[in-house]
Design a protein around this motif. Sequence first.
Motif, PDB file in Angstrom:
ATOM      1  N   GLN A 174     162.971  63.658 -15.503  1.00 20.15           N
ATOM      2  CA  GLN A 174     162.493  63.220 -16.819  1.00 20.15           C
ATOM      3  C   GLN A 174     163.590  62.380 -17.458  1.00 20.15           C
ATOM      4  O   GLN A 174     164.761  62.746 -17.424  1.00 20.15           O
ATOM      5  CB  GLN A 174     162.175  64.433 -17.698  1.00 20.15           C
ATOM      6  CG  GLN A 174     160.888  64.312 -18.497  1.00 20.15           C
ATOM      7  CD  GLN A 174     161.105  63.704 -19.885  1.00 20.15           C
ATOM      8  OE1 GLN A 174     162.215  63.415 -20.279  1.00 20.15           O
ATOM      9  NE2 GLN A 174     160.029  63.499 -20.606  1.00 20.15           N
ATOM     10  N   PHE A 175     163.181  61.240 -18.023  1.00 25.15           N
ATOM     11  CA  PHE A 175     164.134  60.289 -18.594  1.00 25.15           C
ATOM     12  C   PHE A 175     163.697  59.944 -20.018  1.00 25.15           C
ATOM     13  O   PHE A 175     162.498  59.807 -20.295  1.00 25.15           O
ATOM     14  CB  PHE A 175     164.191  59.012 -17.750  1.00 25.15           C
ATOM     15  CG  PHE A 175     164.225  59.281 -16.272  1.00 25.15           C
ATOM     16  CD1 PHE A 175     165.397  59.651 -15.652  1.00 25.15           C
ATOM     17  CD2 PHE A 175     163.065  59.199 -15.497  1.00 25.15           C
ATOM     18  CE1 PHE A 175     165.433  59.922 -14.283  1.00 25.15           C
ATOM     19  CE2 PHE A 175     163.085  59.462 -14.139  1.00 25.15           C
ATOM     20  CZ  PHE A 175     164.281  59.820 -13.524  1.00 25.15           C
TER      21      PHE A 175
ATOM     22  N   THR B 286     159.649  61.637  -2.376  1.00 25.86           N
ATOM     23  CA  THR B 286     160.029  61.944  -0.992  1.00 25.86           C
ATOM     24  C   THR B 286     161.283  61.127  -0.686  1.00 25.86           C
ATOM     25  O   THR B 286     161.818  60.436  -1.559  1.00 25.86           O
ATOM     26  CB  THR B 286     158.911  61.555  -0.009  1.00 25.86           C
ATOM     27  OG1 THR B 286     158.796  60.113   0.007  1.00 25.86           O
ATOM     28  CG2 THR B 286     157.580  62.169  -0.405  1.00 25.86           C
ATOM     29  N   SER B 287     161.701  61.165   0.548  1.00 23.21           N
ATOM     30  CA  SER B 287     162.852  60.346   0.935  1.00 23.21           C
ATOM     31  C   SER B 287     162.506  58.864   0.947  1.00 23.21           C
ATOM     32  O   SER B 287     163.410  58.014   1.002  1.00 23.21           O
ATOM     33  CB  SER B 287     163.360  60.767   2.315  1.00 23.21           C
ATOM     34  OG  SER B 287     162.342  60.580   3.294  1.00 23.21           O
ATOM     35  N   HIS B 288     161.216  58.539   0.882  1.00 24.75           N
ATOM     36  CA  HIS B 288     160.779  57.139   0.909  1.00 24.75           C
ATOM     37  C   HIS B 288     160.639  56.540  -0.492  1.00 24.75           C
ATOM     38  O   HIS B 288     160.903  55.351  -0.686  1.00 24.75           O
ATOM     39  CB  HIS B 288     159.435  57.014   1.623  1.00 24.75           C
ATOM     40  CG  HIS B 288     159.433  57.508   3.020  1.00 24.75           C
ATOM     41  ND1 HIS B 288     160.051  56.835   4.050  1.00 24.75           N
ATOM     42  CD2 HIS B 288     158.893  58.628   3.578  1.00 24.75           C
ATOM     43  CE1 HIS B 288     159.890  57.503   5.179  1.00 24.75           C
ATOM     44  NE2 HIS B 288     159.190  58.595   4.923  1.00 24.75           N
ATOM     45  N   GLY B 289     160.165  57.312  -1.440  1.00 28.15           N
ATOM     46  CA  GLY B 289     159.893  56.754  -2.753  1.00 28.15           C
ATOM     47  C   GLY B 289     159.636  57.820  -3.798  1.00 28.15           C
ATOM     48  O   GLY B 289     159.467  59.005  -3.483  1.00 28.15           O
ATOM     49  N   ALA B 290     159.617  57.375  -5.047  1.00 28.31           N
ATOM     50  CA  ALA B 290     159.329  58.253  -6.187  1.00 28.31           C
ATOM     51  C   ALA B 290     158.275  57.579  -7.049  1.00 28.31           C
ATOM     52  O   ALA B 290     158.395  56.391  -7.377  1.00 28.31           O
ATOM     53  CB  ALA B 290     160.588  58.518  -7.005  1.00 28.31           C
ATOM     54  N   GLN B 291     157.247  58.328  -7.402  1.00 25.36           N
ATOM     55  CA  GLN B 291     156.164  57.784  -8.217  1.00 25.36           C
ATOM     56  C   GLN B 291     156.396  58.121  -9.689  1.00 25.36           C
ATOM     57  O   GLN B 291     156.523  59.288 -10.056  1.00 25.36           O
ATOM     58  CB  GLN B 291     154.824  58.356  -7.762  1.00 25.36           C
ATOM     59  CG  GLN B 291     153.622  57.707  -8.432  1.00 25.36           C
ATOM     60  CD  GLN B 291     152.325  58.283  -7.920  1.00 25.36           C
ATOM     61  OE1 GLN B 291     151.808  59.246  -8.449  1.00 25.36           O
ATOM     62  NE2 GLN B 291     151.803  57.687  -6.846  1.00 25.36           N
TER      63      GLN B 291
ATOM     64  N   ARG C 235     169.362  55.624  -7.662  1.00 28.33           N
ATOM     65  CA  ARG C 235     170.689  56.232  -7.519  1.00 28.33           C
ATOM     66  C   ARG C 235     170.595  57.699  -7.117  1.00 28.33           C
ATOM     67  O   ARG C 235     171.404  58.180  -6.321  1.00 28.33           O
ATOM     68  CB  ARG C 235     171.459  56.113  -8.835  1.00 28.33           C
ATOM     69  CG  ARG C 235     172.900  56.665  -8.787  1.00 28.33           C
ATOM     70  CD  ARG C 235     173.508  56.631 -10.167  1.00 28.33           C
ATOM     71  NE  ARG C 235     173.360  55.316 -10.776  1.00 28.33           N
ATOM     72  CZ  ARG C 235     173.267  55.108 -12.087  1.00 28.33           C
ATOM     73  NH1 ARG C 235     173.286  56.133 -12.927  1.00 28.33           N
ATOM     74  NH2 ARG C 235     173.161  53.892 -12.555  1.00 28.33           N
ATOM     75  N   ASN C 236     169.609  58.404  -7.662  1.00 30.72           N
ATOM     76  CA  ASN C 236     169.605  59.869  -7.555  1.00 30.72           C
ATOM     77  C   ASN C 236     168.430  60.484  -6.806  1.00 30.72           C
ATOM     78  O   ASN C 236     168.506  61.653  -6.416  1.00 30.72           O
ATOM     79  CB  ASN C 236     169.631  60.488  -8.959  1.00 30.72           C
ATOM     80  CG  ASN C 236     170.832  60.053  -9.773  1.00 30.72           C
ATOM     81  OD1 ASN C 236     171.941  59.969  -9.249  1.00 30.72           O
ATOM     82  ND2 ASN C 236     170.620  59.769 -11.051  1.00 30.72           N
ATOM     83  N   ILE C 237     167.307  59.741  -6.621  1.00 34.33           N
ATOM     84  CA  ILE C 237     166.093  60.382  -6.109  1.00 34.33           C
ATOM     85  C   ILE C 237     165.566  59.727  -4.842  1.00 34.33           C
ATOM     86  O   ILE C 237     165.386  60.398  -3.813  1.00 34.33           O
ATOM     87  CB  ILE C 237     164.996  60.406  -7.199  1.00 34.33           C
ATOM     88  CG1 ILE C 237     165.503  61.133  -8.452  1.00 34.33           C
ATOM     89  CG2 ILE C 237     163.721  61.070  -6.665  1.00 34.33           C
ATOM     90  CD1 ILE C 237     164.548  61.101  -9.633  1.00 34.33           C
ATOM     91  N   ALA C 238     165.282  58.436  -4.879  1.00 35.45           N
ATOM     92  CA  ALA C 238     164.637  57.771  -3.744  1.00 35.45           C
ATOM     93  C   ALA C 238     164.928  56.273  -3.789  1.00 35.45           C
ATOM     94  O   ALA C 238     165.227  55.730  -4.859  1.00 35.45           O
ATOM     95  CB  ALA C 238     163.126  58.017  -3.764  1.00 35.45           C
ATOM     96  N   PRO C 239     164.816  55.571  -2.660  1.00 35.64           N
ATOM     97  CA  PRO C 239     165.163  54.144  -2.625  1.00 35.64           C
ATOM     98  C   PRO C 239     164.137  53.217  -3.269  1.00 35.64           C
ATOM     99  O   PRO C 239     164.456  52.070  -3.568  1.00 35.64           O
ATOM    100  CB  PRO C 239     165.294  53.855  -1.131  1.00 35.64           C
ATOM    101  CG  PRO C 239     164.405  54.864  -0.471  1.00 35.64           C
ATOM    102  CD  PRO C 239     164.517  56.096  -1.304  1.00 35.64           C
ATOM    103  N   VAL C 240     162.908  53.702  -3.461  1.00 36.75           N
ATOM    104  CA  VAL C 240     161.835  52.866  -4.031  1.00 36.75           C
ATOM    105  C   VAL C 240     161.187  53.612  -5.188  1.00 36.75           C
ATOM    106  O   VAL C 240     160.902  54.811  -5.085  1.00 36.75           O
ATOM    107  CB  VAL C 240     160.765  52.540  -2.964  1.00 36.75           C
ATOM    108  CG1 VAL C 240     159.618  51.744  -3.587  1.00 36.75           C
ATOM    109  CG2 VAL C 240     161.379  51.774  -1.795  1.00 36.75           C
TER     110      VAL C 240
END
Length: 279
Positions: free
Chosen positions: A189-190, A208-213, A242-247
């Motif tokens: 949460q931001f 996931t390791s691929h992305g964050a929605q 930086r902290n969760i996923a690359p996309v």
Amino acid sequence: MSNETVRVLGPADFTDFLLLTDRSPVVNVFAEHRARLTTLEPRWLGGEVWGRFLDGRLVAALHVGANLVPIQCGPDDVAAFVKHALWSRRSVATIVGPAAAVAELWRLLEPTWGPAREIRSHQPHLEIGAAPSIPPDPEVVVTSRDQIDLVYPACVAMYTEEVGISPEEGGGGDLYRARVAQLIARGWQFSRIEDGRVVFKAEVACATSHGAQVQGVYVVPDRRGEGLATRGMAAVVELIRRNIAPVASLYVNDFNVAARTAYERVGFRETERFMTVMF
């Protein structure tokens, strides 16, 4: 002729299911996230995941819970699920996912499930896998646990504005607050808080390791038009990468011109088209 089977998936199907979601890993982030949390165990899913097999190979799936979500489904897959799956609309709040599959699901289900409360047929699915195109807002940070009383009203306001009903309706307040608290605890949460008031906020719904929605992007009404969403989303993208996923990904209503313009300025690009049917 291929031998077809449609059945409920379980932990033994976990690896094959991940191979399926990996065909479009960012679009399928919700499905993979749920699978990794539950290993496809129905009692932990709070629902079921159905799989369609051709000659013993998993070719498509359908998440059946509060959200009905098609996974790598073409028209034949949708028809097979509607024909074979023994479920009803009682537990389903939305049908959501890639537009072609959702439209076909709704075409077949509408005669018995209709009418829908609302249909959002054109929702661009956007992704960004690089640094944002504009400077991020340095005041947008990860919300801390002791700030839930500040951010919770903004979460309720966003949900009510977006969905058309309050998440607190029917006694749902405790459950919704627990969900917000869970996101904060995960660092998902931001917010930008000024003088004790949240003026911008957003969350990660699943990752996931691929992305964050991303979901729940909100600017308080009296501060809209100042660029808070654009700079805020640039900060959210940086924090996610930086902290969760690359996309970072999200889907947005096509009629929300202000939001679409903000996301485009940040650097999001359309990769798919989603559709949502709401009950």
